[in-house]
Motif scaffolding. Structure first.
Motif, PDB file in Angstrom:
ATOM      1  N   TYR A  64     -91.318  29.059 -15.463  1.00 34.14           N
ATOM      2  CA  TYR A  64     -91.040  29.826 -14.032  1.00 34.14           C
ATOM      3  C   TYR A  64     -90.011  31.040 -14.323  1.00 34.14           C
ATOM      4  N   ILE A  65     -89.270  31.001 -15.368  1.00 32.43           N
ATOM      5  CA  ILE A  65     -88.634  32.054 -15.559  1.00 32.43           C
ATOM      6  C   ILE A  65     -89.651  33.301 -15.885  1.00 32.43           C
ATOM      7  N   MET A  66     -90.543  32.975 -16.806  1.00 35.17           N
ATOM      8  CA  MET A  66     -91.518  34.040 -17.306  1.00 35.17           C
ATOM      9  C   MET A  66     -92.031  34.579 -16.332  1.00 35.17           C
ATOM     10  N   GLU A  67     -92.699  33.844 -15.271  1.00 37.07           N
ATOM     11  CA  GLU A  67     -93.441  33.921 -14.306  1.00 37.07           C
ATOM     12  C   GLU A  67     -92.664  34.739 -13.239  1.00 37.07           C
TER      13      GLU A  67
ATOM     14  N   TYR B 288     -79.554  30.597 -20.948  1.00 36.17           N
ATOM     15  CA  TYR B 288     -80.825  30.101 -21.433  1.00 36.17           C
ATOM     16  C   TYR B 288     -82.058  30.977 -20.725  1.00 36.17           C
ATOM     17  N   ARG B 289     -81.765  31.760 -19.715  1.00 36.58           N
ATOM     18  CA  ARG B 289     -82.650  32.768 -19.347  1.00 36.58           C
ATOM     19  C   ARG B 289     -82.832  34.001 -20.467  1.00 36.58           C
ATOM     20  N   MET B 290     -81.663  34.316 -20.928  1.00 41.33           N
ATOM     21  CA  MET B 290     -81.670  35.503 -21.910  1.00 41.33           C
ATOM     22  C   MET B 290     -82.434  34.736 -23.248  1.00 41.33           C
ATOM     23  N   PHE B 291     -82.342  33.508 -23.567  1.00 43.59           N
ATOM     24  CA  PHE B 291     -82.676  32.765 -24.687  1.00 43.59           C
ATOM     25  C   PHE B 291     -84.310  32.996 -24.668  1.00 43.59           C
TER      26      PHE B 291
ATOM     27  N   CYS C 285     -83.632  26.810 -10.192  1.00 42.00           N
ATOM     28  CA  CYS C 285     -84.257  28.264 -10.040  1.00 42.00           C
ATOM     29  C   CYS C 285     -82.988  28.981  -9.527  1.00 42.00           C
ATOM     30  N   LYS C 286     -82.104  28.603  -8.499  1.00 36.62           N
ATOM     31  CA  LYS C 286     -81.138  29.412  -8.073  1.00 36.62           C
ATOM     32  C   LYS C 286     -80.037  29.861  -9.281  1.00 36.62           C
ATOM     33  N   LYS C 287     -79.912  28.776 -10.180  1.00 43.20           N
ATOM     34  CA  LYS C 287     -79.074  29.055 -11.194  1.00 43.20           C
ATOM     35  C   LYS C 287     -79.648  30.092 -12.444  1.00 43.20           C
ATOM     36  N   LEU C 288     -80.804  29.853 -12.484  1.00 44.13           N
ATOM     37  CA  LEU C 288     -81.563  30.792 -13.477  1.00 44.13           C
ATOM     38  C   LEU C 288     -81.897  32.038 -12.826  1.00 44.13           C
ATOM     39  N   ASN C 289     -81.467  32.419 -11.663  1.00 39.49           N
ATOM     40  CA  ASN C 289     -82.018  33.664 -10.695  1.00 39.49           C
ATOM     41  C   ASN C 289     -83.454  33.857 -10.886  1.00 39.49           C
ATOM     42  N   ILE C 290     -84.158  32.553 -10.433  1.00 35.40           N
ATOM     43  CA  ILE C 290     -85.487  32.780 -10.256  1.00 35.40           C
ATOM     44  C   ILE C 290     -85.714  33.061  -8.793  1.00 35.40           C
ATOM     45  N   LYS C 291     -86.477  34.131  -8.433  1.00 37.75           N
ATOM     46  CA  LYS C 291     -86.487  34.121  -7.178  1.00 37.75           C
ATOM     47  C   LYS C 291     -87.652  33.045  -6.543  1.00 37.75           C
ATOM     48  N   ARG C 292     -87.285  32.627  -5.269  1.00 33.57           N
ATOM     49  CA  ARG C 292     -88.206  31.590  -4.596  1.00 33.57           C
ATOM     50  C   ARG C 292     -89.370  32.332  -4.046  1.00 33.57           C
ATOM     51  N   PRO C 293     -90.550  31.876  -4.448  1.00 37.59           N
ATOM     52  CA  PRO C 293     -91.855  32.567  -4.260  1.00 37.59           C
ATOM     53  C   PRO C 293     -91.895  32.864  -2.515  1.00 37.59           C
ATOM     54  N   ASP C 294     -92.729  33.670  -2.213  1.00 38.35           N
ATOM     55  CA  ASP C 294     -92.715  34.101  -0.832  1.00 38.35           C
ATOM     56  C   ASP C 294     -93.259  32.981   0.172  1.00 38.35           C
ATOM     57  N   VAL C 295     -94.411  32.095  -0.623  1.00 36.15           N
ATOM     58  CA  VAL C 295     -94.771  30.949   0.406  1.00 36.15           C
ATOM     59  C   VAL C 295     -94.518  29.680  -0.599  1.00 36.15           C
ATOM     60  N   VAL C 296     -94.078  28.613  -0.225  1.00 36.30           N
ATOM     61  CA  VAL C 296     -93.842  27.476  -1.078  1.00 36.30           C
ATOM     62  C   VAL C 296     -94.505  26.292  -0.079  1.00 36.30           C
ATOM     63  N   GLU C 297     -95.591  25.764  -0.596  1.00 38.30           N
ATOM     64  CA  GLU C 297     -96.400  24.901   0.109  1.00 38.30           C
ATOM     65  C   GLU C 297     -96.486  23.323  -0.548  1.00 38.30           C
ATOM     66  N   PRO C 298     -95.816  22.400   0.074  1.00 37.06           N
ATOM     67  CA  PRO C 298     -96.287  20.990  -0.278  1.00 37.06           C
ATOM     68  C   PRO C 298     -97.648  20.574  -0.241  1.00 37.06           C
TER      69      PRO C 298
ATOM     70  N   VAL D 188     -85.370  43.152 -12.814  1.00 33.57           N
ATOM     71  CA  VAL D 188     -86.292  42.554 -13.616  1.00 33.57           C
ATOM     72  C   VAL D 188     -85.591  41.297 -14.279  1.00 33.57           C
ATOM     73  N   LEU D 189     -84.783  41.648 -15.411  1.00 37.21           N
ATOM     74  CA  LEU D 189     -84.194  40.743 -16.187  1.00 37.21           C
ATOM     75  C   LEU D 189     -83.384  39.796 -15.389  1.00 37.21           C
ATOM     76  N   SER D 190     -82.669  40.056 -14.406  1.00 40.00           N
ATOM     77  CA  SER D 190     -82.044  39.219 -13.486  1.00 40.00           C
ATOM     78  C   SER D 190     -80.956  38.264 -14.257  1.00 40.00           C
ATOM     79  N   LEU D 191     -80.033  39.018 -15.198  1.00 40.28           N
ATOM     80  CA  LEU D 191     -79.313  38.475 -16.052  1.00 40.28           C
ATOM     81  C   LEU D 191     -77.765  38.633 -15.681  1.00 40.28           C
ATOM     82  N   ASP D 192     -77.762  38.939 -14.416  1.00 38.50           N
ATOM     83  CA  ASP D 192     -76.320  39.380 -13.529  1.00 38.50           C
ATOM     84  C   ASP D 192     -75.532  40.036 -14.836  1.00 38.50           C
ATOM     85  N   LEU D 193     -76.038  41.271 -15.325  1.00 40.10           N
ATOM     86  CA  LEU D 193     -75.589  42.093 -16.299  1.00 40.10           C
ATOM     87  C   LEU D 193     -74.181  42.976 -16.048  1.00 40.10           C
TER      88      LEU D 193
END
Ligand code: AMP
Ligand code: ZN
Length: 470
Positions: free
Chosen positions: A43-46, A303-306, A109-122, A398-403
């Motif tokens: 999910y980080i790489m996506e 971990y995101r940087m890893f 996802c929030k902790k890893l700065n992964i953006k929520r996709p525009d649509v999330v559907e169960p 893009v990197l979303s590492l809170d630099l």
């Protein structure tokens, strides 16, 4: 943007169906347990892929499903139902389990700065769509009913094993001979679209269908949910490499049989995170989560940087030694950026030069480690601090590492200096919290104002109180 396409096994120039727009689909989590950090590597790489498209000027629409029904423990149609397994383990209903672990996934996802996709559907939201697609597949002769289940007939396709070379195809057919025999299947590679005769007496979630009370197979979810939101032509579909077969292979089979033309042009697959004993997986029970890393004192962004420091098409081995090195590098980097002076004007020529280098890195099959190198190059380069700050702020989209967090104070605990100040502010925050609890709001306000006079701003957020220097 150049990207490796699993379908053609080549790095290709990305050309979307509609100029300037990207339709992107991601296979979401199966919510019967916490996501492990292996899942989160994908999910980080996506997330970086999506943000790179946006950075390069594309308008992206990204859709993700939540698998809350139909995923059996073997990705073929055998084994236990994963959701039932989770419900049994925790003595809860399937829907309770689904809600709990969906929320937990987005917290991670929030902790890893992964953006929520525009649509999330169960998946359980889309039963009508699944039934419709299966009806069309039956009408077109691509599906059949046997033993009260509906199956996809893979022999109706010219090329079912689309992702494989000829020799791999032969091997795969052989391997499939080993799978648990389902005598209803006409061909070993056929797969279930709809289960009516459930193997599980206690199957909790069932819906009416033209074929009786039942539930959908796992693969049909992603075909339907992606088409519901992105239409019949899709640009790029993502997942971990374990999704290539059978999941994505089956998705292509049923989607293209349904629409009657090519469906998705690019397939992006992230290689696995392994631990010393091999692929990290939820079914092993004992796995690493973001919370576990936090309890050991790691900032999730380390971990995101890893992950960003290695290429998504290489397997990655997790180790605490490497995490410690990355943590030290991360803290040093954030500190160095915090020392930059926010003064003067941006040098446009320098900005353009380094921005182009960053775009080249992410646009070269998502070379994230090179993108991080560009950050270091900027810090070393001969340009004023203001330009450095603007570039790094821009790359961090893009990197979303809170630099820049060292500048805002969010990661003040990572700074070696200012320890006394941090301790002082934290004690004041505690004092203010206690005052609020006592409903002594005048005192709480006085503490805030006292800090403000010393140049410290408090911000009340959902995660608690944050502070920064003015
Ligand atoms: P699941 O929740 O099992 O459906 O998996 C969610 C996502 O994580 C899928 O895209 C998988 O391909 C991916 N995945 C599973 N295991 C790993 C791993 N060890 N490393 C990276 N990605 C993984
Ligand atoms: Zn999927």
């Amino acid at each position: 943007m150049k990207i490796f396409n699993t379908l053609t096994r080549n790095v290709e120039e990305f050309v979307p169906n509609v100029e300037g727009k990207v339709s992107m689909y991601t296979c979401g989590p199966t919510v019967y347990h916490f996501a492990h950090i292996g899942n989160l590597r994908s999910y980080i790489m996506e997330d970086v892929l999506e943000k790179s498209f946006r950075y390069l000027g594309y308008d992206v629409k990204r859709v993700m499903n939540i698998t809350d029904v139909g995923h059996l423990s073997s990705d073929a149609d055998t084994g236990e139902d994963k959701m039932l397994k989770g419900a049994k383990r925790e003595h809860k209903t399937v829907m309770e389990i689904a809600k709990f672990y969906t929320d937990a996934f987005f917290e991670d996802c929030k902790k890893l700065n992964i953006k929520r996709p525009d649509v999330v559907e169960p998946a359980t939201n889309c039963i009508t769509e699944f039934i419709h697609m299966i009806e069309v597949l039956l009408e077109k002769g691509y599906a059949y009913q046997a033993g009260e289940n509906i199956y996809f007939d893979t022999s109706k396709l010219k090329d079912y094993y689309v992702f494989s070379s000829q020799s791999e195809k032969e091997l795969m057919v052989g391997v499939r001979d080993d799978v648990e025999e389902d005598t209803n299947k006409r061909n070993k590679s056929d797969f279930v679209l709809w289960f009516t005769k459930s193997k599980f007496d206690n199957q909790e979630l069932k819906w009416e269908s033209p074929w009786g009370l039942g539930y959908p197979g796992w693969h049909i979810e992603c075909s339907c949910i992606s088409m519901k939101h992105l239409g019949e032509y899709m640009d790029i579909h993502c997942g971990g490499v374990d999704n290539i077969f059978p999941h994505h292979t089956n998705e292509i089979a049923q989607s293209e049989a349904y629409v009657g033309h090519k469906w998705c042009n690019y397939w992006f697959h992230v290689h696995h995170l392994n631990d010393k004993s091999g692929k990290m997986s939820k079914s092993k029970g004992d796995f690493l989560t973001v919370s576990l890393l936090e309890s050991k004192g790691y900032n999730p962004l380390v971990y995101r940087m890893f992950c960003l420091q290695s290429h998504y098409r290489k397997p990655l081995e997790f180790s605490y030694e490497v995490m410690d090195n990355v943590a030290a590098a991360y803290n040093k980097l954030v500190k160095k950026i915090a020392e930059l002076k926010d003064e003067g004007n941006v040098d446009d020529a320098k900005f353009a030069e380094y921005d182009a280098r960053f775009k080249d890195a992410v646009g070269n099959d998502l070379n994230t480690s090179m993108a991080i190198t560009v950050v270091y190059d900027v810090l070393r380069a001969d340009m004023n601090d203001k330009t450095k700050l603007s570039l790094i702020q821009s790359f961090d989209k893009v990197l979303s590492l809170d630099l820049l967090s060292g500048k805002s104070g969010k990661n003040a605990e990572n700074e070696e200096t200012d320890e006394e100040l941090t301790a002082y502010v934290l004690s004041k925050i505690e004092e203010r919290k206690a005052a609020k609890k006592e409903k002594d709001f005048a005192k709480a306000d006085a503490i805030r104002n006292e800090l403000l006079e010393q140049g410290i701003v408090l911000e009340d957020t959902r995660e608690g109180v944050r502070w920064r220097k003015m």
